[in-house]
Design a protein around this motif. Structure first.
Motif, PDB file in Angstrom:
ATOM      1  N   VAL A  15       0.804  -1.212  -0.013  1.00  0.00           N
ATOM      2  CA  VAL A  15      -0.010   0.148  -0.011  1.00  0.00           C
ATOM      3  C   VAL A  15       0.768   1.079   0.022  1.00  0.00           C
ATOM      4  CG1 VAL A  15      -0.183   0.178   2.630  1.00  0.00           C
ATOM      5  CG2 VAL A  15      -2.080   1.033   1.038  1.00  0.00           C
ATOM      6  N   GLU A  16       1.886   1.306   0.790  1.00  0.00           N
ATOM      7  CA  GLU A  16       2.941   2.360   0.663  1.00  0.00           C
ATOM      8  C   GLU A  16       3.647   2.597  -0.546  1.00  0.00           C
ATOM      9  OE1 GLU A  16       2.781   4.861   2.944  1.00  0.00           O
ATOM     10  OE2 GLU A  16       1.469   3.471   4.110  1.00  0.00           O
ATOM     11  N   VAL A  17       4.024   1.407  -1.179  1.00  0.00           N
ATOM     12  CA  VAL A  17       4.446   1.657  -2.593  1.00  0.00           C
ATOM     13  C   VAL A  17       3.572   2.060  -3.559  1.00  0.00           C
ATOM     14  CG1 VAL A  17       5.297   0.049  -4.595  1.00  0.00           C
ATOM     15  CG2 VAL A  17       6.273  -0.439  -2.234  1.00  0.00           C
ATOM     16  N   LEU A  18       2.264   1.611  -3.446  1.00  0.00           N
ATOM     17  CA  LEU A  18       1.338   2.155  -4.504  1.00  0.00           C
ATOM     18  C   LEU A  18       1.012   3.477  -4.161  1.00  0.00           C
ATOM     19  CD1 LEU A  18      -1.086  -0.899  -4.771  1.00  0.00           C
ATOM     20  CD2 LEU A  18       0.881  -0.064  -6.524  1.00  0.00           C
ATOM     21  N   ARG A  19       1.215   4.006  -2.952  1.00  0.00           N
ATOM     22  CA  ARG A  19       0.896   5.447  -2.687  1.00  0.00           C
ATOM     23  C   ARG A  19       1.831   6.176  -3.233  1.00  0.00           C
ATOM     24  NH1 ARG A  19      -0.278   5.116   3.010  1.00  0.00           N
ATOM     25  NH2 ARG A  19      -2.372   4.970   2.560  1.00  0.00           N
ATOM     26  N   ALA A  20       3.038   5.709  -3.270  1.00  0.00           N
ATOM     27  CA  ALA A  20       4.264   6.649  -3.527  1.00  0.00           C
ATOM     28  C   ALA A  20       4.235   6.680  -5.083  1.00  0.00           C
ATOM     29  CB  ALA A  20       5.508   5.900  -3.227  1.00  0.00           C
ATOM     30  N   VAL A  21       3.910   5.713  -5.950  1.00  0.00           N
ATOM     31  CA  VAL A  21       3.825   5.759  -7.186  1.00  0.00           C
ATOM     32  C   VAL A  21       2.540   6.618  -7.858  1.00  0.00           C
ATOM     33  CG1 VAL A  21       5.557   4.069  -7.537  1.00  0.00           C
ATOM     34  CG2 VAL A  21       3.095   3.402  -7.630  1.00  0.00           C
ATOM     35  N   ALA A  22       1.603   6.740  -6.912  1.00  0.00           N
ATOM     36  CA  ALA A  22       0.324   7.440  -7.506  1.00  0.00           C
ATOM     37  C   ALA A  22       0.559   8.845  -7.919  1.00  0.00           C
ATOM     38  CB  ALA A  22      -0.583   7.581  -6.341  1.00  0.00           C
ATOM     39  N   ASP A  23       1.500   9.482  -7.678  1.00  0.00           N
ATOM     40  CA  ASP A  23       1.942  10.705  -8.226  1.00  0.00           C
ATOM     41  C   ASP A  23       2.676  10.234  -9.654  1.00  0.00           C
ATOM     42  OD1 ASP A  23       4.445  12.861  -8.633  1.00  0.00           O
ATOM     43  OD2 ASP A  23       2.713  13.797  -7.331  1.00  0.00           O
ATOM     44  N   PRO A  24       2.372  11.155 -10.556  1.00  0.00           N
ATOM     45  CA  PRO A  24       2.860  10.912 -12.081  1.00  0.00           C
ATOM     46  C   PRO A  24       4.394  11.159 -12.084  1.00  0.00           C
ATOM     47  CG  PRO A  24       0.674  12.327 -12.073  1.00  0.00           C
ATOM     48  CD  PRO A  24       1.172  12.156 -10.576  1.00  0.00           C
ATOM     49  N   ILE A  25       4.956  12.212 -11.273  1.00  0.00           N
ATOM     50  CA  ILE A  25       6.221  12.528 -11.663  1.00  0.00           C
ATOM     51  C   ILE A  25       6.961  11.109 -10.753  1.00  0.00           C
ATOM     52  CG2 ILE A  25       8.214  13.958 -10.553  1.00  0.00           C
ATOM     53  CD1 ILE A  25       6.456  16.221 -10.871  1.00  0.00           C
ATOM     54  N   ARG A  26       6.451  10.734  -9.588  1.00  0.00           N
ATOM     55  CA  ARG A  26       7.283   9.693  -9.193  1.00  0.00           C
ATOM     56  C   ARG A  26       7.046   8.349  -9.808  1.00  0.00           C
ATOM     57  NH1 ARG A  26       5.465  12.444  -4.259  1.00  0.00           N
ATOM     58  NH2 ARG A  26       3.444  11.046  -3.963  1.00  0.00           N
ATOM     59  N   LEU A  27       6.053   8.137 -10.490  1.00  0.00           N
ATOM     60  CA  LEU A  27       5.800   7.155 -11.407  1.00  0.00           C
ATOM     61  C   LEU A  27       6.756   7.156 -12.592  1.00  0.00           C
ATOM     62  CD1 LEU A  27       4.301   4.355 -12.150  1.00  0.00           C
ATOM     63  CD2 LEU A  27       2.729   5.806 -13.241  1.00  0.00           C
ATOM     64  N   HIS A  28       7.033   8.260 -13.100  1.00  0.00           N
ATOM     65  CA  HIS A  28       8.025   8.652 -14.216  1.00  0.00           C
ATOM     66  C   HIS A  28       9.406   8.350 -13.634  1.00  0.00           C
ATOM     67  CE1 HIS A  28       9.995  10.486 -17.609  1.00  0.00           C
ATOM     68  NE2 HIS A  28      10.761  11.369 -16.645  1.00  0.00           N
ATOM     69  N   ILE A  29       9.548   8.606 -12.389  1.00  0.00           N
ATOM     70  CA  ILE A  29      10.982   8.387 -12.070  1.00  0.00           C
ATOM     71  C   ILE A  29      11.186   6.962 -11.862  1.00  0.00           C
ATOM     72  CG2 ILE A  29      12.492   8.604  -9.698  1.00  0.00           C
ATOM     73  CD1 ILE A  29      11.122  11.348  -9.308  1.00  0.00           C
ATOM     74  N   VAL A  30      10.398   6.210 -11.508  1.00  0.00           N
ATOM     75  CA  VAL A  30      10.244   4.650 -11.108  1.00  0.00           C
ATOM     76  C   VAL A  30      10.628   4.098 -12.808  1.00  0.00           C
ATOM     77  CG1 VAL A  30       9.263   2.538 -10.915  1.00  0.00           C
ATOM     78  CG2 VAL A  30       8.935   4.567  -9.116  1.00  0.00           C
ATOM     79  N   GLY A  31       9.904   4.684 -13.761  1.00  0.00           N
ATOM     80  CA  GLY A  31      10.233   4.259 -15.171  1.00  0.00           C
ATOM     81  C   GLY A  31      11.624   4.385 -15.473  1.00  0.00           C
ATOM     82  N   VAL A  32      12.105   5.432 -15.313  1.00  0.00           N
ATOM     83  CA  VAL A  32      13.375   5.900 -15.528  1.00  0.00           C
ATOM     84  C   VAL A  32      14.527   4.826 -14.615  1.00  0.00           C
ATOM     85  CG1 VAL A  32      15.413   7.474 -15.425  1.00  0.00           C
ATOM     86  CG2 VAL A  32      13.152   8.374 -16.174  1.00  0.00           C
TER      87      VAL A  32
END
Length: 99
Positions: A15-32
């Motif tokens: 749940v904390e991991v998903l909460r962190a990547v719910a933000d589009p910028i953080r999801l983009h960072i994870v993609g990089v």
């Protein structure tokens, strides 16, 4: 040297991991970071138009949720996805997030 503590993988909750990547910028960072390499924290290298302090906030959220680690070598600070550990704990999650 600056200390960047990360939670033990046993303490990382989905749940904390998903909460962190719910933000589009953080999801983009994870993609990089999905390539498994360590990337410098330099704002220009991430392909987002935000301030240095905003990027620092995003990096902190990702680190505290257990997704990333910060590597310090001299004056260079790099961010790395905890890919192997995440794949072991949550198989297929990183692939699903980066599609």
């Amino acid at each position: 040297m600056t200390d960047y503590p990360i939670p033990a993988m046993d303490d990382v909750e989905l749940v904390e991991v998903l909460r962190a990547v719910a933000d589009p910028i953080r999801l983009h960072i994870v993609g990089v970071l999905a390539d498994g390499e360590a990337h410098p924290k330099t704002v220009d290298d991430w392909g987002v138009d935000v301030t240095k302090s905003t990027m620092s906030h995003h990096f902190k959220i990702l680190r505290e949720s257990g997704l990333t680690r910060t590597l310090v070598e001299g004056r260079t600070h790099c961010i790395q996805l905890r890919r192997v550990e995440l794949d072991e704990k949550f198989p297929g999650l990183v692939d699903a997030l980066t599609r």
